[in-house]
Write an enzyme that holds these catalytic residues in place. Structure first.
Site, short mmCIF file in Angstrom:
data_model
loop_
_atom_site.label_atom_id
_atom_site.label_comp_id
_atom_site.label_asym_id
_atom_site.label_seq_id
_atom_site.Cartn_x
_atom_site.Cartn_y
_atom_site.Cartn_z
CD GLU A 64 54.04 75.92 29.97
OE1 GLU A 64 54.62 76.11 31.04
OE2 GLU A 64 54.31 76.55 28.93
CD GLU B 218 51.08 74.95 26.99
OE1 GLU B 218 49.99 74.41 26.73
OE2 GLU B 218 52.16 74.34 26.94
N1 LIG Z 1 46.70 75.78 26.94
C1 LIG Z 1 46.72 76.32 28.15
O1 LIG Z 1 47.50 75.93 29.01
C2 LIG Z 1 45.76 77.44 28.48
C3 LIG Z 1 45.49 77.74 29.83
C4 LIG Z 1 44.59 78.77 30.11
C5 LIG Z 1 43.99 79.49 29.08
N2 LIG Z 1 44.25 79.19 27.80
C6 LIG Z 1 43.58 79.93 26.71
O2 LIG Z 1 43.49 81.31 27.04
C7 LIG Z 1 42.36 81.90 26.41
C8 LIG Z 1 41.59 82.75 27.40
O3 LIG Z 1 42.44 83.66 28.01
P1 LIG Z 1 42.47 85.22 27.62
O4 LIG Z 1 41.14 85.64 27.11
O5 LIG Z 1 43.10 85.97 28.76
O6 LIG Z 1 43.48 85.20 26.40
P2 LIG Z 1 44.04 86.45 25.56
O7 LIG Z 1 44.74 85.83 24.42
O8 LIG Z 1 43.01 87.45 25.30
O9 LIG Z 1 45.09 87.14 26.56
C9 LIG Z 1 46.16 86.42 27.12
C10 LIG Z 1 47.23 87.40 27.58
O10 LIG Z 1 47.81 88.04 26.44
C11 LIG Z 1 47.88 89.45 26.65
N3 LIG Z 1 47.86 90.11 25.33
C12 LIG Z 1 46.80 90.59 24.64
N4 LIG Z 1 47.21 91.10 23.45
C13 LIG Z 1 48.56 90.93 23.40
C14 LIG Z 1 49.55 91.23 22.42
N5 LIG Z 1 49.25 91.81 21.25
N6 LIG Z 1 50.84 90.91 22.70
C15 LIG Z 1 51.16 90.28 23.86
N7 LIG Z 1 50.26 89.99 24.82
C16 LIG Z 1 48.97 90.30 24.60
C17 LIG Z 1 46.65 89.70 27.51
O11 LIG Z 1 46.77 90.96 28.17
C18 LIG Z 1 46.73 88.53 28.49
O12 LIG Z 1 47.69 88.79 29.49
C19 LIG Z 1 41.54 80.74 25.88
O13 LIG Z 1 41.70 80.63 24.49
C20 LIG Z 1 42.15 79.52 26.59
O14 LIG Z 1 41.97 78.31 25.93
C21 LIG Z 1 45.13 78.18 27.47
#
Ligand SMILES: NC(=O)c1ccc[n+]([C@@H]2O[C@H](COP(=O)([O-])OP(=O)(O)OC[C@H]3O[C@@H](n4cnc5c(N)ncnc54)[C@H](O)[C@@H]3O)[C@@H](O)[C@H]2O)c1
Length: 480
Positions: free
Chosen positions: A460, A249
């Site tokens: 989802e 997602e």
């Molecule tokens: N499509 C959806 O349902 C949905 C919903 C909410 C947010 N989002 C997206 O989320 C983003 C914003 O959230 P964010 O800044 O927390 O995202 P992010 O990608 O920075 O982090 C998401 C999660 O991944 C973890 N993470 C970071 N590096 C990792 C790795 N190498 N391996 C595994 N896990 C790792 C982070 O600690 C966090 O828990 C935006 O792009 C938004 O569009 C999508």
């Protein structure tokens, strides 16, 4: 001051091998809580605990209706504690208090909804002729890893964990380090509702360290990742190293398409809400407004009037718009404002709160950008901030072409009085969800949600979500 420990196999661990992390209130910059930060040692422990619960625990052997009763109780407890959870979530994530209440209510709905689905997971019977009986069963896939972002931490845990438990899985939750606190409230509720130890486990910690190690761990059978595209791609590589399925997602740059025949009074608050909710930090934010040229000047002037009056403030005071998640992200959003100014005309709104105590907050102002085309970077990249790119079109075909000319395909909104326009858009838009004369309807857990293209894959919510947590086993018996 809150402290979020790890919860592994039913045991609460106040300390962890990567030290103690801090969580700040984005409205003030103040530290409001700490969390035990797991390292690689706890990665092995937590996966072992989830594996043990799945392989030997009572959950998968329980009758599905009994699982449903516990799931329903989790939802009830969420509603009983909604004040405390909403206030904590509002402070930790910076979302206005009423949005945090919505988040808790929506989380409870996930558990109510899937509680009712638990005892309706039927297989099929396949006719193969006399002397053969063939049927399918839906087995739980095993240990599910739920990687959660910071924008809707409590709700996104509920969105993934409820169907995973319904299917009979054990779960490891890895929240984002900016919002580590509410996940522990969720774990306490699960324990109190009677969920067996180890069925849901919690490890806060650095994504690049434990998120990656968890995703690569051979004891994990499935991953649901919600977050940005680049991190999602890294998680996919990790999952590929042991060939496990993922739900992805990811982000969006969702269009809202406004025809001149739309009821402008009704469309205006929907369009504004679409890009201002949680300061634009929503995956399905409607951040591109495609507007029929003859309505362009009118809607821009109405929207500018609207955003001029936006009251920005501390999340707990329930303003129109709270802060963005942290100072680093504020700088990124402001960088996009500079980009927008170089590509088109930037129209700002809102009053920044400057009273004492709010100076440390990560506040930005809402903005419109006009005079751009869909090739501008501001119209193509996900900002995750309250900025709306306004792009004119002349025909319905052109509107579809512009809307679909994006790397993303999460959702789209259409505002029109014409059934022809609405149906044409619904057929031709390359997105996972089309809203007509709306952009979200509240506690919407019943229908599937997910993206096309770089917005991800898998669904989802709704009945569709459960499939990610099940394996189909076929049994074929010859007799006589
Ligand atoms: N499509 C959806 O349902 C949905 C919903 C909410 C947010 N989002 C997206 O989320 C983003 C914003 O959230 P964010 O800044 O927390 O995202 P992010 O990608 O920075 O982090 C998401 C999660 O991944 C973890 N993470 C970071 N590096 C990792 C790795 N190498 N391996 C595994 N896990 C790792 C982070 O600690 C966090 O828990 C935006 O792009 C938004 O569009 C999508």
């Amino acid at each position: 001051m809150h402290h979020a420990p790890l919860v592994i196999g039913g045991k609460t661990l106040a300390e962890a091998s990567d030290g103690i992390g801090e969580s700040r209130d984005p409205s003030t910059g103040e530290v409001i809580g700490t969390f035990a930060r797991a390292g690689l040692t706890e990665v092995d422990q937590v996966v072992a605990a989830a594996r043990h619960a799945f392989d030997n625990g009572p959950w998968t052997r329980m009758r599905p209706f009994e699982r449903g009763r516990i799931l329903r109780r989790i939802g009830e407890l969420m509603l009983e504690r909604r004040d405390d959870i909403a206030r904590l979530e509002s402070r930790d994530s910076g979302k206005p208090l009423r949005d945090a209440y919505w988040e808790v209510d929506c989380s409870a709905r996930f558990f109510e909804y899937y509680a009712g689905v638990a005892d309706k997971q039927h297989g099929t019977s396949i006719p193969l002729g006399r002397g053969i009986v063939d049927w399918t069963v839906k087995d739980a896939i095993g240990v599910s890893l739920q990687i959660i972002p910071w924008n809707y931490p409590f709700q996104l845990i509920a969105r993934g964990v409820a169907p995973a438990l319904t299917a009979g899985c054990a779960v490891v939750i890895k929240p984002a380090s900016d919002t580590p606190l509410s996940a522990y409230e969720f774990l306490k509720i699960c324990q109190e509702a009677g969920l067996p130890d180890g069925q849901v486990n919690l490890v806060n910690g650095r994504g690049s360290l434990i998120g990656d190690a968890l995703a690569r761990h051979r004891g994990v059978d499935q991953i649901t990742f919600t977050g940005s595209v680049p991190t999602g791609q890294r998680v996919l590589e990790a999952a590929a190293s042991h060939a496990i399925p993922c739900n992805m997602e990811l982000g969006g740059k969702s269009p809202q398409i406004l025809f001149a025949d739309a009821d402008m009074e009704k469309a205006l608050p929907i369009i504004a809400g679409g890009f201002l909710t949680h300061a634009g930090q929503v995956c399905n934010a409607g951040t591109r407004l495609l507007v029929e040229r003859k309505a362009h000047d009118d809607i821009v002037s109405r929207l500018h009037d609207h955003i001029r009056k936006i009251n920005i403030g501390r999340a707990l005071d329930d303003p129109d718009m709270g802060p963005v998640i942290n100072a680093g992200h504020k700088a990124e959003v402001e960088g996009f404002y500079e980009l927008a100014e170089s590509e088109g005309q930037l129209l700002m709104g809102g009053n920044l709160p400057l009273e004492a105590g709010l100076a440390g907050g990560a506040f930005v102002r809402p903005a419109l950008v006009t005079g751009i085309s869909n090739t501008a970077r501001i119209a193509r990249e996900e900002v995750f901030g309250p900025i709306l790119s306004v792009i004119p079109f002349d025909t319905a075909e052109e509107a579809v072409a512009i809307a679909n000319d994006s790397d993303f395909g999460l959702v789209a909104g259409v505002h029109t009085a014409s059934i022809d326009h609405a149906m044409h858009m619904a057929q031709d838009l390359r997105v996972g969800q089309v809203w007509v004369n709306s952009f979200g309807i509240g506690l919407d857990v019943e229908f599937p949600f997910g993206g096309y293209k770089l917005s991800g894959f898998g669904r989802e919510k709704g009945l569709e979500a459960i499939g990610a947590y099940q394996q189909i086993k076929n049994v074929c018996v010859r007799f006589g």
